[in-house]
Design an enzyme around this catalytic site. Structure first.
Site, mmCIF file in Angstrom:
data_model
loop_
_atom_site.group_PDB
_atom_site.id
_atom_site.type_symbol
_atom_site.label_atom_id
_atom_site.label_comp_id
_atom_site.label_asym_id
_atom_site.label_seq_id
_atom_site.Cartn_x
_atom_site.Cartn_y
_atom_site.Cartn_z
ATOM 1 N N LYS A 1 -40.919 63.885 -6.834
ATOM 2 C CA LYS A 1 -40.902 62.581 -7.507
ATOM 3 C C LYS A 1 -42.298 61.975 -7.548
ATOM 4 O O LYS A 1 -42.666 61.307 -8.513
ATOM 5 C CB LYS A 1 -39.907 61.617 -6.813
ATOM 6 C CG LYS A 1 -38.465 62.080 -6.893
ATOM 7 C CD LYS A 1 -37.771 61.618 -8.168
ATOM 8 C CE LYS A 1 -36.565 62.428 -8.587
ATOM 9 N NZ LYS A 1 -35.415 62.391 -7.722
ATOM 10 N N LYS B 1 -34.622 74.078 -12.256
ATOM 11 C CA LYS B 1 -33.203 73.666 -12.333
ATOM 12 C C LYS B 1 -32.944 72.782 -13.554
ATOM 13 O O LYS B 1 -33.838 72.071 -14.011
ATOM 14 C CB LYS B 1 -32.783 72.951 -11.044
ATOM 15 C CG LYS B 1 -33.387 71.596 -10.862
ATOM 16 C CD LYS B 1 -32.645 70.787 -9.809
ATOM 17 C CE LYS B 1 -33.220 69.385 -9.835
ATOM 18 N NZ LYS B 1 -32.479 68.372 -9.185
ATOM 19 N N LYS C 1 -31.779 66.005 -15.502
ATOM 20 C CA LYS C 1 -31.752 64.923 -16.486
ATOM 21 C C LYS C 1 -33.145 64.635 -17.033
ATOM 22 O O LYS C 1 -33.299 64.159 -18.142
ATOM 23 C CB LYS C 1 -31.203 63.650 -15.837
ATOM 24 C CG LYS C 1 -29.747 63.728 -15.493
ATOM 25 C CD LYS C 1 -29.328 62.549 -14.615
ATOM 26 C CE LYS C 1 -27.975 62.800 -13.969
ATOM 27 N NZ LYS C 1 -27.800 62.123 -12.702
#
Ligand code: TYM
Length: 332
Positions: free
Chosen positions: A113, A195, A198
């Site tokens: 992040k 992966k 979103k």
């Protein structure tokens, strides 16, 4: 005998995609009949990366619609919104005193992040795994059905629970990540770059909201290669991913037929993708249509949200009472 307690959560940061569905939600639906289940839309978690909240209400309603359309049942499980349960915030505060800066900084999701949002490395992001631990421990859950990417967070929850039990009193059972299969699931992005998520490449992520043509288009564009050249050669991960998706939505015989074609090197990936696309369309269509209907039924959604909040708060406050007692935070 009381049933084991299950908790899992999902962020309302966008449409549900196949990774969410096959990594988590599919197990949730099945677990409802065997366990005492709590499923949470974790809106506080989304604030760590999505500070603009103007669309949050719409996202939460849509996500609830998708979860209910996928088979979650408010009569079998407690389905609720995280911010309706202030008890979670109080437990988060206590657990923060037991979590160390060093271990939080090492969490892979925190590092990811920071890379994605370098301009917004806030304290909530750092302590995100502690909030997740509070989500799980507030119901004293034992089984946590999640995808592979959440495994370490559940491990950290276990550590925090152990630390609390050791320092104060044995309040928490130790929770484990759970999947019905042999291992936790990881669905890859269709472009083969990690992966499915979103925030990644939209054209490589299949959403339960995608229309039939878009699903076909995305699958036909999925990464492949010129095919196996020798018998017994292992599948590259992006090919294995297509087979995994096929195992999830296609008939057993069809999967077996393509497995044999791979084995004897006669496979044509164009055929595999066409078949997968049609089976995926058949799989997603009813969920998409049902989700749209539920999303627009505000009376029903309000009922689900209110009932869930009541049930979740009632259980959460029981845990908090035990926690305060164990911590000697009772003065009258
Ligand atoms: P989130 O919202 O990113 O994802 C929700 C669930 O979907 C799974 N998942 C995947 N599984 C397989 N392959 C993929 N490509 C894939 N992408 C997502 C995730 O593993 C997850 O199970 N921090 C959590 C939300 C959370 C939570 C909790 C989970 C908050 N509190 C308490 C369990 C228990 C998250 O960001 O999930």
């Amino acid at each position: 005998m009381p049933k084991e307690i299950v908790l899992s959560g999902i962020r309302p940061t966008g449409f549900l995609h196949l990774g969410n569905y096959f990594g988590a939600v599919k197990n949730w639906v099945r677990m409802q009949d065997e366990y005492d289940c709590y499923f949470c839309v974790v809106d506080w978690h989304s604030l760590t990366t999505h500070p603009d909240t103007r669309e949050l209400r719409g996202h939460v309603h849509r996500l609830l619609g998708e979860l209910l359309a996928s088979g979650l049942d408010e009569n079998k499980s407690v389905i609720y919104i995280q911010s309706d349960i202030p008890e979670i915030a109080e437990l988060y505060l206590y657990l923060n005193m037991l979590a160390y800066k060093g271990e939080l900084e090492k969490t892979p999701t925190f590092k990811d992040k920071v890379r994605q949002h370098p301009q917004n490395v806030n304290a909530g992001l750092l302590t995100n795994p502690v909030l997740q631990a509070a989500d799980i421990l507030i119901h004293r859950a034992v089984k946590v059905p999640v995808g592979k990417d959440q495994e370490q967070h559940v491990e950290m929850t276990r550590n925090l629970a152990e630390r609390f039990n050791y320092r104060y009193d044995a309040v928490f059972p130790l929770p484990y990540a759970f999947n019905y299969g042999e291992s936790l699931t990881k669905i890859l992005s269709l472009d083969g770059t990690g992966k499915m998520s979103k925030s990644a490449n939209e054209m490589a992520t299949i959403y339960l909201n995608d229309n039939d043509d878009l699903i076909r288009k995305k699958i036909m564009k999925a990464k492949t290669d010129s095919g196996p050249t020798e018998q017994g050669i292992p599948k590259p991960d992006y090919i294995q991913n297509l087979f995994t998706l096929m195992q999830l939505v296609s008939h057993y015989d069809i999967v077996a037929q393509f497995e044999t074609a791979y084995e004897n090197c006669s496979i044509r990936y164009g055929d595999l993708k066409k078949q997968l696309a049609e089976d995926m369309v058949e799989f997603i269509k009813p969920i998409r249509e049902k989700a749209a209907a539920i999303e627009n039924d505000k009376t029903y959604l309000t009922k689900v949200i209110k009932t869930g909040a009541e049930k979740a708060r009632s259980n959460a406050s029981k845990t908090l009472e035990l926690v305060r007692k164990a911590m000697h935070l009772n003065y009258v």
